[in-house]
Design a protein around this motif. Structure first.
Motif, PDB file in Angstrom:
ATOM      1  N   GLY A 139     -20.746 -32.874 -37.034  1.00 26.66           N
ATOM      2  CA  GLY A 139     -19.334 -32.503 -37.118  1.00 26.66           C
ATOM      3  C   GLY A 139     -18.975 -31.443 -36.097  1.00 26.66           C
ATOM      4  O   GLY A 139     -17.916 -31.505 -35.464  1.00 26.66           O
ATOM      5  N   ILE A 140     -19.861 -30.442 -35.923  1.00 28.77           N
ATOM      6  CA  ILE A 140     -19.637 -29.408 -34.904  1.00 28.77           C
ATOM      7  C   ILE A 140     -19.593 -30.040 -33.515  1.00 28.77           C
ATOM      8  O   ILE A 140     -18.759 -29.678 -32.672  1.00 28.77           O
ATOM      9  CB  ILE A 140     -20.739 -28.330 -34.987  1.00 28.77           C
ATOM     10  CG1 ILE A 140     -20.590 -27.533 -36.284  1.00 28.77           C
ATOM     11  CG2 ILE A 140     -20.674 -27.386 -33.776  1.00 28.77           C
ATOM     12  CD1 ILE A 140     -21.730 -26.573 -36.549  1.00 28.77           C
ATOM     13  N   ILE A 141     -20.503 -30.993 -33.282  1.00 23.39           N
ATOM     14  CA  ILE A 141     -20.509 -31.685 -31.985  1.00 23.39           C
ATOM     15  C   ILE A 141     -19.182 -32.403 -31.768  1.00 23.39           C
ATOM     16  O   ILE A 141     -18.598 -32.377 -30.676  1.00 23.39           O
ATOM     17  CB  ILE A 141     -21.674 -32.692 -31.911  1.00 23.39           C
ATOM     18  CG1 ILE A 141     -23.018 -31.993 -32.126  1.00 23.39           C
ATOM     19  CG2 ILE A 141     -21.656 -33.434 -30.571  1.00 23.39           C
ATOM     20  CD1 ILE A 141     -23.324 -30.891 -31.165  1.00 23.39           C
ATOM     21  N   ARG A 142     -18.667 -33.042 -32.828  1.00 22.20           N
ATOM     22  CA  ARG A 142     -17.398 -33.760 -32.707  1.00 22.20           C
ATOM     23  C   ARG A 142     -16.253 -32.810 -32.384  1.00 22.20           C
ATOM     24  O   ARG A 142     -15.321 -33.169 -31.653  1.00 22.20           O
ATOM     25  CB  ARG A 142     -17.079 -34.508 -34.007  1.00 22.20           C
ATOM     26  CG  ARG A 142     -17.977 -35.672 -34.321  1.00 22.20           C
ATOM     27  CD  ARG A 142     -18.042 -36.678 -33.223  1.00 22.20           C
ATOM     28  NE  ARG A 142     -16.730 -37.207 -32.850  1.00 22.20           N
ATOM     29  CZ  ARG A 142     -16.515 -38.019 -31.827  1.00 22.20           C
ATOM     30  NH1 ARG A 142     -17.521 -38.380 -31.043  1.00 22.20           N
ATOM     31  NH2 ARG A 142     -15.315 -38.461 -31.554  1.00 22.20           N
ATOM     32  N   THR A 277     -19.685 -44.129 -48.508  1.00 18.73           N
ATOM     33  CA  THR A 277     -18.301 -44.057 -48.995  1.00 18.73           C
ATOM     34  C   THR A 277     -17.390 -43.416 -47.950  1.00 18.73           C
ATOM     35  O   THR A 277     -16.267 -43.874 -47.716  1.00 18.73           O
ATOM     36  CB  THR A 277     -18.237 -43.238 -50.294  1.00 18.73           C
ATOM     37  OG1 THR A 277     -19.070 -43.850 -51.276  1.00 18.73           O
ATOM     38  CG2 THR A 277     -16.810 -43.153 -50.820  1.00 18.73           C
ATOM     39  N   ALA A 278     -17.885 -42.351 -47.311  1.00 19.64           N
ATOM     40  CA  ALA A 278     -17.104 -41.697 -46.256  1.00 19.64           C
ATOM     41  C   ALA A 278     -16.822 -42.661 -45.114  1.00 19.64           C
ATOM     42  O   ALA A 278     -15.723 -42.671 -44.543  1.00 19.64           O
ATOM     43  CB  ALA A 278     -17.853 -40.465 -45.743  1.00 19.64           C
ATOM     44  N   GLU A 313     -11.833 -41.371 -37.249  1.00 16.57           N
ATOM     45  CA  GLU A 313     -12.901 -40.983 -36.331  1.00 16.57           C
ATOM     46  C   GLU A 313     -13.693 -39.787 -36.843  1.00 16.57           C
ATOM     47  O   GLU A 313     -14.920 -39.739 -36.721  1.00 16.57           O
ATOM     48  CB  GLU A 313     -12.310 -40.656 -34.958  1.00 16.57           C
ATOM     49  CG  GLU A 313     -13.343 -40.227 -33.929  1.00 16.57           C
ATOM     50  CD  GLU A 313     -12.718 -39.790 -32.621  1.00 16.57           C
ATOM     51  OE1 GLU A 313     -13.414 -39.127 -31.833  1.00 16.57           O
ATOM     52  OE2 GLU A 313     -11.538 -40.099 -32.392  1.00 16.57           O
ATOM     53  N   LEU A 314     -13.020 -38.800 -37.418  1.00 16.15           N
ATOM     54  CA  LEU A 314     -13.729 -37.589 -37.841  1.00 16.15           C
ATOM     55  C   LEU A 314     -14.654 -37.859 -39.028  1.00 16.15           C
ATOM     56  O   LEU A 314     -15.546 -37.054 -39.316  1.00 16.15           O
ATOM     57  CB  LEU A 314     -12.741 -36.458 -38.136  1.00 16.15           C
ATOM     58  CG  LEU A 314     -11.767 -36.572 -39.298  1.00 16.15           C
ATOM     59  CD1 LEU A 314     -12.372 -36.106 -40.606  1.00 16.15           C
ATOM     60  CD2 LEU A 314     -10.507 -35.751 -38.984  1.00 16.15           C
ATOM     61  N   GLY A 319     -20.783 -39.592 -39.397  1.00 15.21           N
ATOM     62  CA  GLY A 319     -21.451 -40.369 -40.438  1.00 15.21           C
ATOM     63  C   GLY A 319     -22.439 -41.364 -39.874  1.00 15.21           C
ATOM     64  O   GLY A 319     -23.575 -41.467 -40.348  1.00 15.21           O
ATOM     65  N   GLU A 320     -22.051 -42.107 -38.828  1.00 13.40           N
ATOM     66  CA  GLU A 320     -22.950 -43.104 -38.267  1.00 13.40           C
ATOM     67  C   GLU A 320     -24.154 -42.455 -37.598  1.00 13.40           C
ATOM     68  O   GLU A 320     -25.284 -42.948 -37.715  1.00 13.40           O
ATOM     69  CB  GLU A 320     -22.185 -43.999 -37.278  1.00 13.40           C
ATOM     70  CG  GLU A 320     -21.662 -43.301 -36.053  1.00 13.40           C
ATOM     71  CD  GLU A 320     -20.679 -44.131 -35.244  1.00 13.40           C
ATOM     72  OE1 GLU A 320     -20.145 -45.132 -35.795  1.00 13.40           O
ATOM     73  OE2 GLU A 320     -20.430 -43.793 -34.069  1.00 13.40           O
ATOM     74  N   GLN A 321     -23.941 -41.327 -36.929  1.00 13.77           N
ATOM     75  CA  GLN A 321     -25.052 -40.636 -36.281  1.00 13.77           C
ATOM     76  C   GLN A 321     -26.017 -40.061 -37.308  1.00 13.77           C
ATOM     77  O   GLN A 321     -27.236 -40.102 -37.133  1.00 13.77           O
ATOM     78  CB  GLN A 321     -24.511 -39.535 -35.370  1.00 13.77           C
ATOM     79  CG  GLN A 321     -23.757 -40.068 -34.169  1.00 13.77           C
ATOM     80  CD  GLN A 321     -22.941 -38.995 -33.456  1.00 13.77           C
ATOM     81  OE1 GLN A 321     -22.615 -37.959 -34.033  1.00 13.77           O
ATOM     82  NE2 GLN A 321     -22.605 -39.254 -32.212  1.00 13.77           N
TER      83      GLN A 321
END
Length: 414
Positions: A139-142, A277-278, A313-314, A319-321
């Protein structure tokens, strides 16, 4: 997440942000350049972007293998250095108005080399985090990526009004700054795996892991949806709604700002529910956001659709990574994350090509048609991710704080 770990994630996030800022200055407008300056049709321009995207599939696989064998930082640095050369050459080709063929050669090299950074960078993140912290870390990377994405296209939209070539020169300069930054501040603690040498056949054999294969398929679908932001939206707004380039740049910026300001809350949500779920929720947000674009003809309403896609996207990207990182062993993190990026780039290529076809053959007859198709694909991807819960352990799916057990690599290592 411990303070030192968070500091490390912020450092690599800043590097990713600089790179995407440079990317946003120039490359999102290359489709418009081909159509308006070189008179290519939308479908032909989409084919060019798609073929370039396919080259990123190959380089992503190579990057993941090399990162496991020679270290994460080495692959990041050499990939960036090579891309600087290609980016500068592409800007020069545009400035001198050389034959389109030569210009496309350098564009393909730029996209091929540009895919080396992310798999190595993602493997570095996985090395420096626990399973518990990975959603927050990615998330920080995003956030870093989308700060760059928010600023780059907004500035690029104004810059290309005066000079397309100058935009590519500035991109090369920003990549050079990133190399200096990485060299001084980012340390690589990865110990290369001496038990095997890079084997690209084994990289493909990683898909024998059916869980990885399914995730890669769903990533391909949702990435094809996400790629509509670059080609599909550009063609829609420029060709059919006659918006100026800087309006299109601001739409890219809206997408980036959503992640910058809402990623923290998205991470909080993801920490309370299963990752599968996310992913479903994120794909549904994509479906509603992009599915509605074709019904709007004003900047503000289209920006609202882009906002919803940004919410998708967020949730989807970290999530996939995280899911792929969680099912990989220590020895195969680079390989698995490289394979993820193969399908990510393949999805982008498919999405770019389909965007051109939809813009040429569907939109003239029914303007909302392309976007309804895109929304349906997003729903299919979401259902696929949601069904993955039946093959994941609780910790792999983010339900508990129990560390993911280290698994032996089931793929034959050469």
């Amino acid at each position: 997440m411990q303070r030192e770990t968070k500091r490390s994630m912020i450092l690599i996030s800043a590097a990713n942000g600089l790179l995407l800022f440079g990317y946003g200055l120039s490359l999102p407008f290359f489709t418009i350049y081909l159509i308006t300056q070189r008179n290519l049709t939308p479908s032909l321009a989409g084919l060019v972007i798609a073929l370039a995207g396919l080259s990123r599939c190959v380089s992503s696989a190579i990057s993941g293998e090399l990162a496991d064998a020679f270290g994460r930082k080495n692959v990041m640095m050499w990939g960036l250095f090579s891309q600087i050369v290609a980016m500068f050459a592409l800007g020069l080709c545009i400035e001198l108005k050389v034959n389109v063929g030569w210009m496309l050669v350098w564009y393909f090299l730029t996209t091929f080399l540009g895919a080396f950074f992310r798999p190595a960078s993602n493997a570095w993140v996985t090395d420096n985090t626990t399973a518990k912290d990975r959603v927050e870390a990615f998330g920080i990377i995003r956030i870093g990526l989308n700060i760059g994405w928010a600023l780059g296209p907004a500035m690029g939209g104004f810059l290309v009004r005066y000079s397309y070539s100058m935009a590519f020169y500035f991109t090369a300069i920003l990549y050079a700054v990133t190399i200096l930054y990485l060299g001084r501040l980012v340390q690589d603690n990865h110990i290369p795996c001496k038990s095997r040498k890079p084997s690209f056949v084994s990289t493909l054999l990683a898909l024998k892991d059916t869980r990885l294969a399914k995730m890669c398929l769903y990533v391909l679908l949702i990435t094809a949806v996400n790629s509509q932001l670059v080609v599909g939206l550009s063609v829609h707004c420029k060709q059919y709604l006659h918006m100026p380039e800087y309006y299109i740049g601001w739409l890219f910026t809206v997408n980036g700002l959503v992640v910058v300001f809402l990623q923290y809350w998205g991470t909080v949500l993801m920490s309370k529910i299963r990752l599968s779920t996310a992913m479903l929720l994120g794909c549904l947000a994509y479906a509603v956001g992009f599915g509605s674009v074709g019904f709007f003809n004003s900047f503000l309403l289209i920006a609202f659709g882009v906002f919803l896609a940004g919410v998708g996207e967020l949730l989807v990207s970290p999530g996939e990574q995280t899911l792929v990182s969680n099912i990989a062993s220590r020895e195969t993190r680079g390989r698995y994350l490289g394979m993820l990026m193969v399908f990510y780039n393949l999805g982008s290529a498919v999405g770019f090509f389909i965007a051109g076809l939809l813009g040429d053959y569907v939109a003239p007859h029914y303007l909302p048609g392309p976007w309804l198709i895109v929304g349906a694909v997003a729903v299919l991807a979401g259902i696929g991710f949601w069904r993955m819960r039946y093959s994941l352990t609780d910790s792999e799916d983010g339900k508990t704080n129990v560390p993911v057990p280290i698994k032996k690599d089931t793929i034959t290592l050469n």
